[in-house]
Design a protein around this motif. Sequence first.
Motif, PDB file in Angstrom:
ATOM      1  N   ALA A 185       0.871  -0.883   0.176  1.00 39.47           N
ATOM      2  CA  ALA A 185      -0.086  -0.312   0.309  1.00 39.47           C
ATOM      3  C   ALA A 185       0.946   1.302  -0.244  1.00 39.47           C
ATOM      4  O   ALA A 185       1.182   1.352   1.110  1.00 39.47           O
ATOM      5  N   PRO A 186       1.222   1.610  -0.939  1.00 36.88           N
ATOM      6  CA  PRO A 186       2.196   3.142  -1.157  1.00 36.88           C
ATOM      7  C   PRO A 186       1.127   4.162  -1.265  1.00 36.88           C
ATOM      8  O   PRO A 186      -0.201   4.212  -0.822  1.00 36.88           O
ATOM      9  N   GLY A 187       1.933   5.616  -0.730  1.00 36.04           N
ATOM     10  CA  GLY A 187       0.934   6.884  -0.437  1.00 36.04           C
ATOM     11  C   GLY A 187       0.897   7.126  -2.178  1.00 36.04           C
ATOM     12  O   GLY A 187       1.543   6.497  -3.151  1.00 36.04           O
ATOM     13  N   PHE A 188       1.789   8.003  -2.180  1.00 35.91           N
ATOM     14  CA  PHE A 188       2.474   9.279  -3.441  1.00 35.91           C
ATOM     15  C   PHE A 188       3.712   8.662  -3.241  1.00 35.91           C
ATOM     16  O   PHE A 188       4.778   8.868  -2.517  1.00 35.91           O
ATOM     17  N   VAL A 189       3.873   8.364  -4.867  1.00 35.04           N
ATOM     18  CA  VAL A 189       5.089   7.868  -5.037  1.00 35.04           C
ATOM     19  C   VAL A 189       5.462   8.627  -6.482  1.00 35.04           C
ATOM     20  O   VAL A 189       4.124   8.827  -7.546  1.00 35.04           O
ATOM     21  N   ASP A 190       6.873   9.193  -6.820  1.00 39.80           N
ATOM     22  CA  ASP A 190       6.907  10.382  -7.484  1.00 39.80           C
ATOM     23  C   ASP A 190       7.487   9.490  -9.154  1.00 39.80           C
ATOM     24  O   ASP A 190       8.060   9.181  -9.086  1.00 39.80           O
ATOM     25  N   THR A 191       6.244   8.904  -9.696  1.00 40.32           N
ATOM     26  CA  THR A 191       6.598   8.555 -10.842  1.00 40.32           C
ATOM     27  C   THR A 191       5.294   9.137 -11.822  1.00 40.32           C
ATOM     28  O   THR A 191       4.977  10.450 -11.762  1.00 40.32           O
ATOM     29  N   LEU A 193       3.109   8.337 -14.158  1.00 41.57           N
ATOM     30  CA  LEU A 193       2.370   8.738 -13.619  1.00 41.57           C
ATOM     31  C   LEU A 193       1.411   9.124 -13.227  1.00 41.57           C
ATOM     32  O   LEU A 193       0.520  10.816 -13.551  1.00 41.57           O
ATOM     33  N   SER A 194       1.719   9.902 -11.460  1.00 42.10           N
ATOM     34  CA  SER A 194       1.746  10.244 -11.193  1.00 42.10           C
ATOM     35  C   SER A 194       1.965  11.889 -11.231  1.00 42.10           C
ATOM     36  O   SER A 194       1.084  13.498 -12.107  1.00 42.10           O
ATOM     37  N   LEU A 202       2.712  19.436 -10.028  1.00 38.97           N
ATOM     38  CA  LEU A 202       3.997  18.471  -9.523  1.00 38.97           C
ATOM     39  C   LEU A 202       4.284  18.969  -7.984  1.00 38.97           C
ATOM     40  O   LEU A 202       4.621  18.571  -7.243  1.00 38.97           O
ATOM     41  N   GLU A 203       5.199  19.904  -9.052  1.00 40.46           N
ATOM     42  CA  GLU A 203       6.652  20.223  -7.708  1.00 40.46           C
ATOM     43  C   GLU A 203       5.866  20.673  -6.750  1.00 40.46           C
ATOM     44  O   GLU A 203       6.304  21.122  -5.383  1.00 40.46           O
ATOM     45  N   GLY A 216      11.299  13.604   5.684  1.00 37.56           N
ATOM     46  CA  GLY A 216      11.656  15.061   4.954  1.00 37.56           C
ATOM     47  C   GLY A 216      11.900  14.516   3.626  1.00 37.56           C
ATOM     48  O   GLY A 216      12.638  15.220   3.065  1.00 37.56           O
ATOM     49  N   ARG A 217      10.756  13.590   2.607  1.00 34.12           N
ATOM     50  CA  ARG A 217      11.308  13.654   1.428  1.00 34.12           C
ATOM     51  C   ARG A 217      10.496  12.933   0.823  1.00 34.12           C
ATOM     52  O   ARG A 217       9.230  12.438   1.278  1.00 34.12           O
ATOM     53  N   VAL A 218      10.193  13.140  -0.680  1.00 33.21           N
ATOM     54  CA  VAL A 218       9.066  12.256  -2.096  1.00 33.21           C
ATOM     55  C   VAL A 218       9.630  11.006  -1.879  1.00 33.21           C
ATOM     56  O   VAL A 218      10.637  10.332  -2.020  1.00 33.21           O
ATOM     57  N   VAL A 219       8.452   9.688  -1.262  1.00 37.56           N
ATOM     58  CA  VAL A 219       9.035   8.087  -1.751  1.00 37.56           C
ATOM     59  C   VAL A 219       8.920   8.043  -3.848  1.00 37.56           C
ATOM     60  O   VAL A 219       7.917   8.414  -4.137  1.00 37.56           O
TER      61      VAL A 219
END
Length: 252
Positions: A185-191, A193-194, A202-203, A216-219
């Motif tokens: 179960a991921p949350g927001f993932v920087d792909t 598609l995102s 996005l930024e 402190g960072r994006v998954v």
Amino acid sequence: MTGATSTASVRHEPQLLGQTVVVIGGSSGIGLETARRARAEGADVILTGRTPGRLEQAAEETGALRTAAFDATDTAALARFFQDLAAPIDHVLVTAGGPHYGPLLEMDSAQARDALSDRLVLALEVARNAAGKMRPGGTLLFMGSTGGRRIGHGLGISSAATAALPPFTAALALELAPVRVNLIAPGFVDTALSASLLEDHLEERREELRAKLPIGRVVGPADVAALAVHIMTNTALTGATYDVDGGEQFAF
């Protein structure tokens, strides 16, 4: 008096050597990153996806054993794919499919049925067709979401669909044993598609996550891929849901 100092080097043995990993939806994002990591651990990788060009590029990047281009929601095509696999396989990761968003009262009955069942039906069809090809101890890995657990405007029926996945996974793990079944179960993932969904925002979303997430960072896809490969290699894990969202569900 002189003495010789010897340094013992720790050698990392590939953990998936001699095993075969199938990635349904492996041409980009989490699927592609998992394929890379599985290859680095010695696995043979088979990739599937809808777009032949992207799939061919992904195969070149990862050194995939083979590819198959088809729509995973086409049950006949999915069945043919597994029927055509000549050798036993060990692990199957399903990243295809996704949540349905939008106001509940704007959905007709057919849309509601599809939204509730799409991921479950795809997972069930993969399980039905893959089980006979899998070695004992291998795992089926499905994708859920931590964000979909929230109730909120705009999320619509996705919360209900998300809630069905953990008990579905646990029940399937009992039925398919000794093949294992698990849910990531991921949350927001920087792909990519995102990026396509958020476009100009996005930024802004990245900055918000960097500021609020406990880590402190994006998954990124590599974070989810690391978990996927760990679940493949740890044969004590089955019937469970594993969150990988950097604490997003607690920070918002």
